[in-house]
Design an enzyme around this catalytic site. Structure first.
Site, PDB file in Angstrom:
ATOM      1  N   ILE A 112       0.837  -1.208   0.000  1.00 59.43           N
ATOM      2  CA  ILE A 112       0.000   0.000   0.000  1.00 59.43           C
ATOM      3  C   ILE A 112       0.870   1.256   0.000  1.00 59.43           C
ATOM      4  O   ILE A 112       0.567   2.234  -0.685  1.00 59.43           O
ATOM      5  CB  ILE A 112      -0.950  -0.030   1.224  1.00 59.43           C
ATOM      6  N   ALA A 171       3.550   2.824   7.453  1.00 58.49           N
ATOM      7  CA  ALA A 171       4.309   1.635   7.891  1.00 58.49           C
ATOM      8  C   ALA A 171       3.529   0.921   8.985  1.00 58.49           C
ATOM      9  O   ALA A 171       2.992   1.553   9.897  1.00 58.49           O
ATOM     10  CB  ALA A 171       5.681   2.059   8.417  1.00 58.49           C
ATOM     11  N   LEU A 217      -4.637 -13.848  22.598  1.00 58.21           N
ATOM     12  CA  LEU A 217      -4.032 -13.084  23.701  1.00 58.21           C
ATOM     13  C   LEU A 217      -3.269 -13.971  24.689  1.00 58.21           C
ATOM     14  O   LEU A 217      -2.168 -13.622  25.133  1.00 58.21           O
ATOM     15  CB  LEU A 217      -5.120 -12.280  24.421  1.00 58.21           C
ATOM     16  N   TYR A 241      -2.743  -5.718  17.370  1.00 64.13           N
ATOM     17  CA  TYR A 241      -2.930  -4.921  16.145  1.00 64.13           C
ATOM     18  C   TYR A 241      -4.156  -4.004  16.290  1.00 64.13           C
ATOM     19  O   TYR A 241      -4.110  -2.816  15.943  1.00 64.13           O
ATOM     20  CB  TYR A 241      -3.109  -5.894  14.972  1.00 64.13           C
TER      21      TYR A 241
END
Ligand SMILES: NC(=O)c1ccc[n+]([C@@H]2O[C@H](COP(=O)([O-])OP(=O)(O)OC[C@H]3O[C@@H](n4cnc5c(N)ncnc54)[C@H](O)[C@@H]3O)[C@@H](O)[C@H]2O)c1
Length: 473
Positions: free
Chosen positions: A245, A315, A323, A379
């Site tokens: 991307i 980035a 978890l 994330y």
């Protein structure tokens, strides 16, 4: 990465077979190749609720395209559309929108700012119901509303909020033809700032953006820009630019006239240098998490360009584990690369006044930061944090005449998504209103829209580039 399913589904044989089996047949989406190409071509039907206030700017925006402005002959506001178009130097074609009429529309624009109470929401049905089945492929629908804080009554505020439900549902009905629907709320006094978002929403640049809500408020006054090269002479820093991307963002920025500064980790230097050379830009090989990275980046921008106009924080990494199985170093790494390093770089650039007036910061979030995702707590924390950061920084940056916005990509065809197991990948690709994955260019186009000097009224927004993914709010 190629989507073989889509190729077969859109072939003459596949099309009838797939539809008879009830399978999705995703259409090929129109995309912007040439920055100077017309932003909308074909017939655009314009309408408004009685007492609406944005027809002048709609007509002025459309007057810079080859689009044919049309209005419904029977509409109560037909004469308002004609007046606004004539003032902008455009003729209006009056159309009857009965069943027998076979006109195909490339765009529908409805100014709903005049709706003052919930009983007037009928205006949406009156305008859209007769024409919604007459959209050309890759059509564009835009609904314009008044910012809730500017509403004169509770009933008007409720009506404006209703527009969100309308656009999100309509997006699900028209997506199979590649048509997108957006809602733009405009604050009082910010009418002149509508042009840039309206162009984006009507153009092929928003190919994979649907059911999004944009807010336009008062921004810095800008001088006239060259819409064919909106970023001419602007210095744009793109992190993570050696591939994926980030490479596409650098390409689109260069196409729009920018001098690109491509940044990536030292290990990616070879690819990075190639991208920068191809785009006539420069390269900085640095790990953004290194303690001296903010200074290194700021020094390079100061030395080579005396500052920077646009910073794109692209980035990012994933390190997925549930978890209970996630080690602390993966947790820390993902948050540091995807979120904390962005804060440190911005702090350095702002402290040293290197981000110029009418500057832009654009961050890359993710659908995962909105909807959450199995195995991605780290994330999702980082990408939801990006959204929080953008929202918290919007007001203080506005004082410096700088905007900050984010994109949240859904399923984009990259090396990252090519590595997902086949069945999961197929589900990810199809679970959106357009029944296909997006291209890196689609994310880049949304970022280029935020970066435009004309997007001065767009601040603190988050656009999902996900084809209206069925996941998330
Ligand atoms: N591909 C998708 O479907 C998708 C979906 C949602 C969000 N995103 C986000 O879009 C962005 C780009 O994703 P992509 O798919 O192109 O990924 P990618 O892995 O192809 O590219 C990421 C780039 O960032 C660089 N990078 C990583 N750590 C760095 C560091 N410490 N310093 C400098 N550069 C670093 C990498 O070297 C790489 O070139 C990421 O932020 C990602 O989280 C991608």
């Amino acid at each position: 990465m190629s989507d073989r399913y889509q190729k077969i589904a859109t072939s003459p044989f596949g099309k009838s077979l797939f539809s008879s089996l009830g399978l999705p047949t995703p259409v090929e989406l129109d995309r912007q190749d040439d920055a100077a190409a017309d932003f909308v071509k074909g017939k655009v039907l314009v309408g408004a609720a009685v007492g609406s206030s944005l027809l002048d700017v709609v007509a002025k925006t459309l007057s810079d395209s080859s689009a044919e402005i049309c209005c419904q002959a029977s509409a109560a506001t037909a004469s308002d559309v004609v007046k606004a178009a004539e003032a902008a130097g455009k003729k209006v074609t009056q159309v009857s929108t009965g069943r027998e009429d076979v006109t195909k529309f490339k765009g529908l624009v409805f100014d709903a700012t005049g709706i003052s109470s919930t009983s007037e929401l009928r205006a949406l049905h009156e305008f859209f119901s007769p024409v919604v089945r007459k959209m050309a492929n890759s059509g564009r629908i835009v609904v314009l509303g008044l910012a809730m804080e500017d509403c004169a009554s509770v009933s008007q505020a409720a009506s404006m909020r209703s527009l969100e439900g309308f656009t999100r549902s309509l997006g699900k009905e028209v997506g199979k033809k590649g048509t997108t629907v957006q809602l733009i709320y405009v604050s009082k006094g910010a009418e002149a700032q509508l042009e840039s978002p309206l162009r984006f929403c009507l153009s092929p640049r928003s190919a994979y953006v649907s059911a999004q809500v944009l807010k336009v408020s008062n921004g810095t006054e800008t001088t006239a820009i060259d819409w064919g090269r909106p970023l001419a002479d602007k210095v744009v820093l793109v992190t993570g630019a050696s591939r994926g991307i980030g490479e596409s963002i650098a390409e689109v920025m260069a196409r729009d006239g920018a001098k690109v500064v491509c940044l990536d980790v030292p290990q990616a230097k070879e690819g990075l240098d190639k991208v920068a050379a191809r785009l006539g830009g420069t390269a900085i090989a640095v790990d953004i998490t290194a303690a001296d990275a903010p200074k290194t980046i700021a020094d390079a921008l100061e030395k080579d360009f005396g500052g920077v106009d646009v910073v794109v924080h692209n980035a990012g990494v994933t390190r997925d584990k549930t978890l209970g199985n996630m080690k602390a170093d993966w947790w820390d790494m993902v948050i540091d690369i995807n979120l904390s390093s962005e804060e440190r770089i911005n702090d350095e650039l702002l402290e040293r006044n290197l981000l110029r007036e009418n500057g832009r910061i654009i961050c890359v979030s993710s659908m995962s930061g909105i909807a959450g995702n199995f195995g991605q707590t780290n994330y999702a924390v980082s990408k939801a944090g990006v959204i929080g950061y953008v929202q918290a920084m919007a007001a203080p940056l506005a004082e410096k005449k700088i905007t900050i916005n984010a994109v949240a990509p859904g399923f984009i065809e990259t090396q990252m998504t090519a590595a997902i197991p086949l069945m999961t990948r197929e589900v990810g690709r199809r679970m959106n209103s357009l029944s296909q994955g997006g291209q890196p260019q689609d994310v880049a186009e949304a970022i280029a829209f935020f970066a435009s000097p004309a997007s001065t009224g767009v601040n603190g927004n988050v656009i999902r580039v996900c084809g209206q993914s069925l996941l998330g709010a």
